[in-house]
Design a protein around this motif. Structure first.
Motif, mmCIF file in Angstrom:
data_model
loop_
_atom_site.group_PDB
_atom_site.id
_atom_site.type_symbol
_atom_site.label_atom_id
_atom_site.label_comp_id
_atom_site.label_asym_id
_atom_site.label_seq_id
_atom_site.Cartn_x
_atom_site.Cartn_y
_atom_site.Cartn_z
ATOM 1 N N TYR A 1 23.243 34.725 22.818
ATOM 2 C CA TYR A 1 24.003 35.960 22.635
ATOM 3 C C TYR A 1 23.935 36.315 21.163
ATOM 4 C CZ TYR A 1 27.729 39.270 23.989
ATOM 5 O OH TYR A 1 28.462 40.401 24.291
ATOM 6 N N ASP A 2 23.548 37.562 20.873
ATOM 7 C CA ASP A 2 23.260 37.946 19.493
ATOM 8 C C ASP A 2 24.508 38.060 18.620
ATOM 9 O OD1 ASP A 2 20.579 38.022 20.054
ATOM 10 O OD2 ASP A 2 20.576 40.170 20.530
ATOM 11 N N ARG A 3 25.648 38.341 19.229
ATOM 12 C CA ARG A 3 26.874 38.550 18.455
ATOM 13 C C ARG A 3 27.796 37.343 18.574
ATOM 14 N NH1 ARG A 3 25.583 42.835 21.364
ATOM 15 N NH2 ARG A 3 27.111 42.416 22.992
ATOM 16 N N LYS A 4 28.634 37.146 17.582
ATOM 17 C CA LYS A 4 29.640 36.092 17.642
ATOM 18 C C LYS A 4 30.680 36.488 18.688
ATOM 19 C CE LYS A 4 31.548 32.249 16.069
ATOM 20 N NZ LYS A 4 30.919 30.934 16.179
ATOM 21 N N ALA A 5 30.811 35.658 19.731
ATOM 22 C CA ALA A 5 31.659 36.029 20.856
ATOM 23 C C ALA A 5 33.068 35.444 20.714
ATOM 24 C CB ALA A 5 31.034 35.535 22.157
ATOM 25 N N VAL A 6 34.022 36.151 21.289
ATOM 26 C CA VAL A 6 35.400 35.663 21.301
ATOM 27 C C VAL A 6 35.494 34.397 22.145
ATOM 28 C CG1 VAL A 6 37.772 36.220 21.974
ATOM 29 C CG2 VAL A 6 36.313 37.978 20.950
ATOM 30 N N ILE A 7 34.714 34.354 23.224
ATOM 31 C CA ILE A 7 34.683 33.195 24.101
ATOM 32 C C ILE A 7 33.251 32.655 24.127
ATOM 33 C CG2 ILE A 7 34.307 34.674 26.127
ATOM 34 C CD1 ILE A 7 36.277 31.384 26.152
ATOM 35 N N TYR B 1 29.990 36.085 32.077
ATOM 36 C CA TYR B 1 29.037 35.385 31.215
ATOM 37 C C TYR B 1 29.748 34.594 30.131
ATOM 38 C CZ TYR B 1 25.289 34.796 27.736
ATOM 39 O OH TYR B 1 24.391 34.280 26.832
ATOM 40 N N LEU B 2 29.392 33.315 30.031
ATOM 41 C CA LEU B 2 29.879 32.461 28.950
ATOM 42 C C LEU B 2 28.729 32.182 27.992
ATOM 43 C CD1 LEU B 2 32.158 30.626 27.759
ATOM 44 C CD2 LEU B 2 31.089 28.743 29.038
ATOM 45 N N PRO B 3 28.720 32.800 26.799
ATOM 46 C CA PRO B 3 27.673 32.485 25.826
ATOM 47 C C PRO B 3 27.681 30.993 25.489
ATOM 48 C CG PRO B 3 28.857 34.463 25.183
ATOM 49 C CD PRO B 3 29.624 33.859 26.309
ATOM 50 N N GLY B 4 26.549 30.513 24.996
ATOM 51 C CA GLY B 4 26.393 29.083 24.756
ATOM 52 C C GLY B 4 27.031 28.588 23.469
ATOM 53 N N ASN B 5 26.454 27.552 22.929
ATOM 54 C CA ASN B 5 27.028 26.818 21.808
ATOM 55 C C ASN B 5 26.604 27.411 20.457
ATOM 56 O OD1 ASN B 5 28.215 24.593 20.397
ATOM 57 N ND2 ASN B 5 26.164 23.714 20.191
ATOM 58 N N TYR B 6 27.567 27.867 19.670
ATOM 59 C CA TYR B 6 27.279 28.377 18.322
ATOM 60 C C TYR B 6 27.366 27.265 17.277
ATOM 61 C CZ TYR B 6 27.651 33.224 19.986
ATOM 62 O OH TYR B 6 27.461 34.422 20.633
ATOM 63 N N ASP B 7 28.002 26.171 17.621
ATOM 64 C CA ASP B 7 28.182 25.063 16.683
ATOM 65 C C ASP B 7 27.010 24.086 16.843
ATOM 66 O OD1 ASP B 7 29.050 23.103 15.002
ATOM 67 O OD2 ASP B 7 30.750 22.459 16.235
ATOM 68 N N PHE B 8 25.899 24.399 16.176
ATOM 69 C CA PHE B 8 24.669 23.635 16.394
ATOM 70 C C PHE B 8 24.794 22.177 15.964
ATOM 71 C CE2 PHE B 8 23.382 28.072 15.270
ATOM 72 C CZ PHE B 8 23.122 28.471 16.570
ATOM 73 N N LEU B 9 25.672 21.884 14.999
ATOM 74 C CA LEU B 9 25.825 20.506 14.531
ATOM 75 C C LEU B 9 26.419 19.605 15.617
ATOM 76 C CD1 LEU B 9 27.138 21.077 10.876
ATOM 77 C CD2 LEU B 9 24.795 20.579 11.627
ATOM 78 N N SER B 10 27.052 20.216 16.614
ATOM 79 C CA SER B 10 27.675 19.420 17.676
ATOM 80 C C SER B 10 26.801 19.335 18.929
ATOM 81 C CB SER B 10 29.029 20.019 18.061
ATOM 82 O OG SER B 10 28.852 21.274 18.719
ATOM 83 N N ALA B 11 25.593 19.862 18.853
ATOM 84 C CA ALA B 11 24.743 19.969 20.049
ATOM 85 C C ALA B 11 24.552 18.633 20.766
ATOM 86 C CB ALA B 11 23.377 20.556 19.679
ATOM 87 N N GLN B 12 24.374 17.563 20.000
ATOM 88 C CA GLN B 12 24.124 16.265 20.625
ATOM 89 C C GLN B 12 25.408 15.476 20.882
ATOM 90 O OE1 GLN B 12 20.917 13.930 19.090
ATOM 91 N NE2 GLN B 12 19.686 15.695 18.530
ATOM 92 N N ASP B 13 26.543 16.088 20.583
ATOM 93 C CA ASP B 13 27.819 15.404 20.834
ATOM 94 C C ASP B 13 28.351 15.647 22.239
ATOM 95 O OD1 ASP B 13 27.767 14.464 18.249
ATOM 96 O OD2 ASP B 13 28.974 16.111 17.457
#
Length: 354
Positions: A160-166, A196-208
């Protein structure tokens, strides 16, 4: 579950297909690895009674159905008894297509396979269009009146191109605490008829992320929707990717012929999860971009089938600018998909339709 057939007539095969089953017609005995976990129907014209023991040994992880065609005066009870001792289902001479379908239904019900309403989308590489294809199917399935939830589970790209509220990372505390309720799903972004639930914006937590967290989210979404579409992306280094591979009812692989070198190791990795090329439906994106290898030849080499070919379009927004003919093709695939998930009854097709 697929139905592999060898030695059966085309009219009977068409009837089985019309009953909603995926039929793989064989001209020679298939590789046992291909048929593992599936049904293989073989006739006595291909495999004589004397070779049934060898057949059972070769296909030890396959559900076998033996169609006995000999109509001699000696009867068939002895052959039926032999099949019983070898754990092979038996079909007597003069069995109709309806009788064969009834036997298949009995086997599937007897095995009691766990099923889900999750459709997993996987990509053969970053930027191949996995998210776009998932949104296309979400939109078209929602257009049939089904309640659809699309989950962004590519932990390395929110989709998702924009920072989403959810988004997945914002919702994660409730997922980790297993505190999701129906209202959480109603807060998802309403987009072209689906949630629609956009995915993970916190890339540092991807493997957590943990597999049980993803499993919990999918299960709760499944309770709140007729169909759950999950975009698992193209990077297998995540808990979400592995859960999607293991638990999806249908697996879509978005790819292109130029990605064959990527597909081969991905399918090899999927093989460690007891999945094979025929367990995936290929969606060829940008299929009109010229390549040395055609989509059909690539699918044949890998042992899979092409579900859909999407042409290349110039830069576009979230929705593909597809024409009427192309949307009708997608809707036909959507109808087959809904039949496969048991959400709509299969329709009788015209005789001779392939």
């Amino acid at each position: 579950m697929k139905i592999f057939c060898l030695g059966m007539d085309q009219l009977t095969i068409n009837d089985i297909k019309n009953a909603g089953y995926t039929v793989v017609t064989q001209t020679v005995l298939p590789d046992p690895l291909q048929t593992e976990g599936h049904i293989f129907i073989v006739t006595s014209d291909i495999t004589p009674v004397s070779e049934l023991g060898e057949l059972r040994t070769r296909y030890k992880n396959t559900t076998l159905i033996y169609m006995f065609l000999n109509k001699g005066v000696k009867g068939y009870q002895a052959v039926h008894m032999l099949c019983e001792t070898l754990s092979i289902y038996f079909l007597p001479p003069r069995t109709t297509a309806a009788g064969i379908i009834e036997k298949i239904q009995f086997i599937v019900e007897e095995e009691g396979e766990a099923s889900s309403n999750w459709i997993g989308f996987f990509g053969s590489g970053p930027g191949i269009g996995c998210t776009t294809a998932a949104k296309l199917f979400a939109r078209r399935i929602a257009a049939t009146g089904q309640r659809v939830i699309l989950l962004g589970l590519d932990l390395y790209d929110p989709g998702y191109d924009r920072k989403a509220v959810i988004s997945l990372d914002r919702l994660r505390p409730r997922i980790t605490g297993k505190m999701l309720n129906d209202d959480d799903f109603e807060a998802f972004i309403k987009q072209e008829g689906y949630l629609y639930l956009p995915g993970n914006y916190d890339f540092l937590s991807a493997q957590d992320y943990q597999e049980d967290e993803i499993q919990y989210l999918l299960a709760k979404a499944g309770e709140n929707a007729d169909v759950v579409i999950a975009d698992f992306g193209s990077i297998p280094e995540s808990a979400a990717w592995y859960v999607g591979m293991q638990s999806s009812a249908l697996r879509m692989m978005v790819t292109h012929p130029k990605h064959q070198y990527r597909l081969e190791p991905l399918l090899e990795l999927a093989g460690q999860l007891d999945l094979h090329a025929h367990d995936f439906n290929f969606i060829i994106n940008r299929c009109n971009v010229e390549e040395m290898l055609s989509p059909k030849n690539m699918a044949l080499r890998l042992g899979s089938e092409i579900l859909l070919e999407i042409p290349y379009y110039p830069p576009f927004q979230d929705s593909l600018p597809m024409g009427k003919k192309e949307l009708q093709l997608v809707d036909g695939k959507v109808q087959s998909l809904l039949v496969a998930l048991g959400l709509v009854p299969e329709a009788r097709k015209k005789a001779g339709f392939l």
